[in-house]
Design a protein around this motif. Structure first.
Motif, PDB file in Angstrom:
ATOM      1  N   ILE A   2       1.755  -2.208  -6.336  1.00 42.73           N
ATOM      2  CA  ILE A   2       2.426  -1.942  -5.055  1.00 42.73           C
ATOM      3  C   ILE A   2       1.432  -2.116  -3.908  1.00 42.73           C
ATOM      4  O   ILE A   2       1.743  -2.699  -2.868  1.00 42.73           O
ATOM      5  CB  ILE A   2       3.043  -0.530  -5.043  1.00 42.73           C
ATOM      6  N   ALA A  45       0.978  -5.713  -3.212  1.00 46.97           N
ATOM      7  CA  ALA A  45       2.128  -6.267  -2.499  1.00 46.97           C
ATOM      8  C   ALA A  45       2.062  -5.932  -1.016  1.00 46.97           C
ATOM      9  O   ALA A  45       2.279  -6.800  -0.155  1.00 46.97           O
ATOM     10  CB  ALA A  45       3.424  -5.738  -3.113  1.00 46.97           C
ATOM     11  N   GLU A  51      10.059  -6.801   0.422  1.00 42.57           N
ATOM     12  CA  GLU A  51      10.855  -6.941  -0.803  1.00 42.57           C
ATOM     13  C   GLU A  51      10.484  -8.203  -1.562  1.00 42.57           C
ATOM     14  O   GLU A  51      10.438  -8.199  -2.799  1.00 42.57           O
ATOM     15  CB  GLU A  51      12.347  -6.928  -0.456  1.00 42.57           C
ATOM     16  N   LEU A  61       7.161  -7.473  -3.286  1.00 40.19           N
ATOM     17  CA  LEU A  61       7.353  -6.544  -4.399  1.00 40.19           C
ATOM     18  C   LEU A  61       7.996  -7.236  -5.595  1.00 40.19           C
ATOM     19  O   LEU A  61       7.712  -6.895  -6.748  1.00 40.19           O
ATOM     20  CB  LEU A  61       8.204  -5.354  -3.954  1.00 40.19           C
ATOM     21  N   VAL A  84      10.142  -1.788  -8.555  1.00 39.69           N
ATOM     22  CA  VAL A  84      10.651  -1.201  -7.314  1.00 39.69           C
ATOM     23  C   VAL A  84      12.037  -1.788  -7.064  1.00 39.69           C
ATOM     24  O   VAL A  84      12.190  -2.985  -6.843  1.00 39.69           O
ATOM     25  CB  VAL A  84       9.727  -1.506  -6.119  1.00 39.69           C
TER      26      VAL A  84
END
Length: 199
Positions: free
Chosen positions: A100, A103, A152, A155, A162
């Motif tokens: 995460i 990202a 998004e 991710l 997620v």
């Protein structure tokens, strides 16, 4: 007790032959639409994995890969395509939190800050640190949606577990009152104009 045998590596020739057999079977089944879709699927997958292998070779041969303190693995893990392949096959060496962070680092220009991640629901909570108007002064609502889309997308490559992103907007501070020097008379006691000074 003998050590367990290592799993046999797949043979590329056998796998290719198996794919051809399946495609032939679909073609002879009499449904040309299904056969064409299967052939297209194989082409898309071959292109995807071919691009991934090419990217790996490029990153491994880059000068930065030879001089990086953490070695060539750092460059591979920071690449969206390579990382997505590693995650897809559950061989990525980093945990969810680290991915995460990768990202978010890849979209740092959008000004988002991690608030928390709920592993049970797959919900990632973020806070926007960018001005709500995107620096244009218009208060455009598209700024938050573009940041959300960028997050998004990143991710999906680095941390596909997620499933939902909540983006909190930072409350905008009230605009400071602008005072024009020389356009307002000076005030004296209790807000009354101060007496004029003699020339």
């Amino acid at each position: 007790m003998s050590a367990p045998e290592a799993p046999r590596s797949p043979n590329a020739e056998e796998a290719g032959r198996r794919v051809e057999e399946i495609l032939d079977r679909l073609t002879t089944a009499g449904d040309p639409t299904t056969a064409a879709a299967a052939e297209e699927l194989v082409r898309v997958l071959m292109d995807f994995y071919g691009a991934g292998l090419a990217r790996i070779m490029t990153l491994l041969q880059a000068p930065a890969a030879r001089t990086a303190p953490s070695g060539p693995l750092s460059g591979l893990l920071g690449d969206e395509l390579v990382s997505s392949l590693l995650v897809l096959h559950d061989v990525h060496p980093e945990n969810t939190s680290a991915r995460i962070s990768r990202a978010l680092e890849s979209v740092r220009e959008h000004g988002v800050q991690l608030v928390g991640f709920d592993d049970a629901t797959g919900t990632l909570r973020l806070r926007s640190t960018a001005p709500s108007s995107g620096g244009s002064g218009c208060g455009c609502p598209g700024t938050g949606s573009s940041a959300r889309q960028a997050v998004e997308d990143a991710l999906a490559c680095f941390a596909p577990e997620v499933s939902h992103v909540e983006l909190e907007e930072t409350p905008s501070s009230p605009e400071p009152a602008l005072l024009q020097i020389g356009t307002r008379p000076p005030t004296g006691v209790a807000g009354r104009p101060a007496p004029a000074t003699a020339p």
